[in-house]
Write a protein that holds these residues in place. Structure first.
Motif, PDB file in Angstrom:
ATOM      1  N   LEU A 193       0.825  -1.208   0.000  1.00 26.63           N
ATOM      2  CA  LEU A 193       0.000   0.000   0.000  1.00 26.63           C
ATOM      3  C   LEU A 193       0.859   1.259   0.000  1.00 26.63           C
ATOM      4  O   LEU A 193       0.520   2.259  -0.647  1.00 26.63           O
ATOM      5  N   GLU A 194       1.990   1.206   0.729  1.00 26.79           N
ATOM      6  CA  GLU A 194       2.905   2.353   0.743  1.00 26.79           C
ATOM      7  C   GLU A 194       3.488   2.576  -0.637  1.00 26.79           C
ATOM      8  O   GLU A 194       3.621   3.721  -1.092  1.00 26.79           O
ATOM      9  N   TRP A 195       3.861   1.491  -1.303  1.00 26.25           N
ATOM     10  CA  TRP A 195       4.381   1.614  -2.668  1.00 26.25           C
ATOM     11  C   TRP A 195       3.339   2.211  -3.598  1.00 26.25           C
ATOM     12  O   TRP A 195       3.640   3.074  -4.419  1.00 26.25           O
ATOM     13  N   LYS A 196       2.098   1.746  -3.458  1.00 32.44           N
ATOM     14  CA  LYS A 196       1.022   2.250  -4.314  1.00 32.44           C
ATOM     15  C   LYS A 196       0.717   3.701  -4.007  1.00 32.44           C
ATOM     16  O   LYS A 196       0.556   4.520  -4.919  1.00 32.44           O
ATOM     17  N   LYS A 197       0.628   4.045  -2.723  1.00 33.09           N
ATOM     18  CA  LYS A 197       0.301   5.408  -2.309  1.00 33.09           C
ATOM     19  C   LYS A 197       1.349   6.402  -2.786  1.00 33.09           C
ATOM     20  O   LYS A 197       1.034   7.530  -3.166  1.00 33.09           O
ATOM     21  N   ASN A 198       2.618   6.004  -2.745  1.00 32.34           N
ATOM     22  CA  ASN A 198       3.718   6.896  -3.126  1.00 32.34           C
ATOM     23  C   ASN A 198       4.146   6.728  -4.581  1.00 32.34           C
ATOM     24  O   ASN A 198       5.193   7.244  -4.968  1.00 32.34           O
ATOM     25  N   HIS A 199       3.330   6.014  -5.355  1.00 32.03           N
ATOM     26  CA  HIS A 199       3.593   5.847  -6.790  1.00 32.03           C
ATOM     27  C   HIS A 199       4.997   5.289  -7.036  1.00 32.03           C
ATOM     28  O   HIS A 199       5.866   5.971  -7.600  1.00 32.03           O
ATOM     29  N   ILE A 200       5.205   4.067  -6.596  1.00 33.20           N
ATOM     30  CA  ILE A 200       6.539   3.459  -6.669  1.00 33.20           C
ATOM     31  C   ILE A 200       7.076   3.386  -8.097  1.00 33.20           C
ATOM     32  O   ILE A 200       8.289   3.344  -8.312  1.00 33.20           O
ATOM     33  N   GLY A 201       6.170   3.420  -9.067  1.00 37.32           N
ATOM     34  CA  GLY A 201       6.597   3.359 -10.461  1.00 37.32           C
ATOM     35  C   GLY A 201       7.575   4.459 -10.836  1.00 37.32           C
ATOM     36  O   GLY A 201       8.539   4.225 -11.577  1.00 37.32           O
ATOM     37  N   LYS A 202       7.366   5.658 -10.294  1.00 33.41           N
ATOM     38  CA  LYS A 202       8.268   6.768 -10.632  1.00 33.41           C
ATOM     39  C   LYS A 202       9.650   6.558 -10.014  1.00 33.41           C
ATOM     40  O   LYS A 202      10.658   6.989 -10.580  1.00 33.41           O
ATOM     41  N   TYR A 203       9.687   5.882  -8.870  1.00 33.96           N
ATOM     42  CA  TYR A 203      10.985   5.594  -8.253  1.00 33.96           C
ATOM     43  C   TYR A 203      11.708   4.482  -9.009  1.00 33.96           C
ATOM     44  O   TYR A 203      12.943   4.498  -9.098  1.00 33.96           O
ATOM     45  N   SER A 234      25.224   6.695  -4.787  1.00 32.88           N
ATOM     46  CA  SER A 234      23.963   7.013  -5.457  1.00 32.88           C
ATOM     47  C   SER A 234      22.768   6.547  -4.644  1.00 32.88           C
ATOM     48  O   SER A 234      21.799   7.297  -4.441  1.00 32.88           O
ATOM     49  N   TYR A 235      22.836   5.310  -4.149  1.00 26.50           N
ATOM     50  CA  TYR A 235      21.659   4.748  -3.486  1.00 26.50           C
ATOM     51  C   TYR A 235      21.514   5.170  -2.024  1.00 26.50           C
ATOM     52  O   TYR A 235      20.406   5.120  -1.486  1.00 26.50           O
ATOM     53  N   ILE A 236      22.585   5.582  -1.397  1.00 21.82           N
ATOM     54  CA  ILE A 236      22.435   6.159  -0.053  1.00 21.82           C
ATOM     55  C   ILE A 236      21.617   7.441  -0.143  1.00 21.82           C
ATOM     56  O   ILE A 236      20.676   7.660   0.632  1.00 21.82           O
ATOM     57  N   VAL A 237      21.957   8.288  -1.106  1.00 19.28           N
ATOM     58  CA  VAL A 237      21.219   9.535  -1.288  1.00 19.28           C
ATOM     59  C   VAL A 237      19.808   9.265  -1.802  1.00 19.28           C
ATOM     60  O   VAL A 237      18.833   9.865  -1.338  1.00 19.28           O
ATOM     61  N   PHE A 238      19.691   8.323  -2.744  1.00 19.27           N
ATOM     62  CA  PHE A 238      18.383   7.998  -3.327  1.00 19.27           C
ATOM     63  C   PHE A 238      17.430   7.463  -2.257  1.00 19.27           C
ATOM     64  O   PHE A 238      16.261   7.858  -2.197  1.00 19.27           O
ATOM     65  N   ALA A 239      17.931   6.570  -1.406  1.00 15.10           N
ATOM     66  CA  ALA A 239      17.107   6.011  -0.329  1.00 15.10           C
ATOM     67  C   ALA A 239      16.681   7.103   0.643  1.00 15.10           C
ATOM     68  O   ALA A 239      15.547   7.102   1.139  1.00 15.10           O
ATOM     69  N   SER A 240      17.576   8.039   0.914  1.00 11.07           N
ATOM     70  CA  SER A 240      17.251   9.137   1.829  1.00 11.07           C
ATOM     71  C   SER A 240      16.195  10.062   1.232  1.00 11.07           C
ATOM     72  O   SER A 240      15.332  10.575   1.950  1.00 11.07           O
ATOM     73  N   ILE A 241      16.257  10.263  -0.070  1.00 10.71           N
ATOM     74  CA  ILE A 241      15.233  11.062  -0.745  1.00 10.71           C
ATOM     75  C   ILE A 241      13.875  10.364  -0.620  1.00 10.71           C
ATOM     76  O   ILE A 241      12.845  11.013  -0.364  1.00 10.71           O
ATOM     77  N   MET A 242      13.861   9.041  -0.782  1.00 12.80           N
ATOM     78  CA  MET A 242      12.612   8.291  -0.636  1.00 12.80           C
ATOM     79  C   MET A 242      12.094   8.355   0.798  1.00 12.80           C
ATOM     80  O   MET A 242      10.888   8.509   1.031  1.00 12.80           O
ATOM     81  N   LEU A 243      12.988   8.242   1.777  1.00 13.79           N
ATOM     82  CA  LEU A 243      12.574   8.339   3.183  1.00 13.79           C
ATOM     83  C   LEU A 243      11.992   9.720   3.478  1.00 13.79           C
ATOM     84  O   LEU A 243      11.018   9.851   4.219  1.00 13.79           O
ATOM     85  N   ALA A 244      12.614  10.736   2.894  1.00  8.34           N
ATOM     86  CA  ALA A 244      12.107  12.102   3.079  1.00  8.34           C
ATOM     87  C   ALA A 244      10.716  12.244   2.487  1.00  8.34           C
ATOM     88  O   ALA A 244       9.838  12.898   3.066  1.00  8.34           O
ATOM     89  N   SER A 245      10.491  11.615   1.333  1.00  6.39           N
ATOM     90  CA  SER A 245       9.188  11.690   0.667  1.00  6.39           C
ATOM     91  C   SER A 245       8.144  10.831   1.356  1.00  6.39           C
ATOM     92  O   SER A 245       7.003  11.259   1.569  1.00  6.39           O
ATOM     93  N   LEU A 256      10.240  -0.013   5.872  1.00 10.11           N
ATOM     94  CA  LEU A 256      10.545  -1.247   5.148  1.00 10.11           C
ATOM     95  C   LEU A 256      10.288  -1.109   3.654  1.00 10.11           C
ATOM     96  O   LEU A 256      11.004  -1.703   2.839  1.00 10.11           O
ATOM     97  N   SER A 257       9.271  -0.348   3.292  1.00 15.53           N
ATOM     98  CA  SER A 257       8.972  -0.170   1.871  1.00 15.53           C
ATOM     99  C   SER A 257      10.142   0.500   1.150  1.00 15.53           C
ATOM    100  O   SER A 257      10.471   0.152   0.015  1.00 15.53           O
ATOM    101  N   VAL A 258      10.780   1.453   1.822  1.00 21.89           N
ATOM    102  CA  VAL A 258      11.949   2.124   1.244  1.00 21.89           C
ATOM    103  C   VAL A 258      13.172   1.211   1.307  1.00 21.89           C
ATOM    104  O   VAL A 258      13.929   1.097   0.337  1.00 21.89           O
ATOM    105  N   TRP A 259      13.361   0.550   2.445  1.00 20.95           N
ATOM    106  CA  TRP A 259      14.538  -0.298   2.653  1.00 20.95           C
ATOM    107  C   TRP A 259      14.578  -1.457   1.668  1.00 20.95           C
ATOM    108  O   TRP A 259      15.600  -1.697   1.019  1.00 20.95           O
ATOM    109  N   ILE A 260      13.472  -2.160   1.520  1.00 21.92           N
ATOM    110  CA  ILE A 260      13.411  -3.317   0.610  1.00 21.92           C
ATOM    111  C   ILE A 260      13.671  -2.886  -0.831  1.00 21.92           C
ATOM    112  O   ILE A 260      14.451  -3.522  -1.547  1.00 21.92           O
TER     113      ILE A 260
END
Length: 228
Positions: free
Chosen positions: A7-17, A64-75, A105-109
């Motif tokens: 649901l978190e992936w769907k709510k945050n539009h995981i497709g764009k990530y 790249s992915y440390i920053v990318f993951a942090s951007i996702m956590l922020a969002s 977990l949605s961001v971490w996985i």
């Protein structure tokens, strides 16, 4: 929990990530391919005890992915505190800790999987290219289990430390603070000063991993008592 993660992936539009991660990985591979002819044995390879190609892939992918993951956590999380939309979620008949854990977990996985795939893809492409160009391939051996184990553990460690940046962002209610903290973590974990580096320092990485666990705990600690 799995349903909540989906649901978190769907709510945050995981497709764009997924799209952004694909683009970032493509740029990373193009950057590395453009310099592959210059990847000979250098002093830095001796410093890290790895081949220069292995160093480059690990360095740029982790950064790249440390920053990318942090951007996702922020969002996914911090913006909710900033805009106060997280409080609406806390009004649901679900434990707040469970909501936050699902978000984390949605961001971490997603990022652990993406980082592992990126590294394997990069190593696979460069292994093929090395048949035609002389490249320092030390540290890359697809026939050894330890090679894959190291990639998995390294990816888990790198993405997990982003929760330190998350704690900073949550406490300050600032997405910018989350991202800036992640950049500082990149400098600490991937940089070097002269001949000194913490990249392969096991004790330092274990300490950061423990701090990330503490950060997760502090993020959800007493969340039920927050006055909303």
């Amino acid at each position: 929990m799995i349903k909540m993660i989906k649901l978190e992936w769907k709510k945050n539009h995981i497709g764009k990530y997924v799209r952004n991660a694909f683009i970032m990985t493509g740029i990373l591979l193009i950057l590395l391919l453009s310099t592959i002819g210059e990847m000979k044995i250098e002093d830095s390879a001796e410093l890290y005890n790895k081949g220069i190609l292995c160093i480059s892939v690990e360095l740029f992918a982790n950064m790249s992915y440390i920053v990318f993951a942090s951007i996702m956590l922020a969002s996914f999380i911090v913006s909710g505190y900033k805009n106060k939309t997280i409080y609406l979620m806390f009004s649901y008949p679900i434990k707040r800790q469970k909501i936050l854990m699902a978000q984390m977990l949605s961001v971490w996985i997603f990022n652990v999987a993406a980082l592992i795939i990126t590294k394997l893809l990069a190593y696979g492409i460069f292994s093929f290219v090395s048949r035609f160009i002389d490249v320092d391939m030390r540290g890359i051996n697809f026939s050894q289990f330890s090679f894959y184990f190291q990639i998995i553990i390294s990816s888990i460690m790198m993405i997990s430390i982003c929760f330190i940046a998350l704690l900073v962002g949550v406490k300050m209610k600032s997405s910018k603070a989350t991202i800036v903290s992640s950049v500082i973590l990149v400098c600490l974990t991937q940089g070097n000063i002269g001949s000194y580096t913490l990249v392969d320092n096991l004790a330092f990485n274990i300490i950061l991993f423990i701090l990330s666990i503490i950060s997760v705990f502090l993020t959800i600690y007493n969340i039920d008592k927050v006055d909303i």
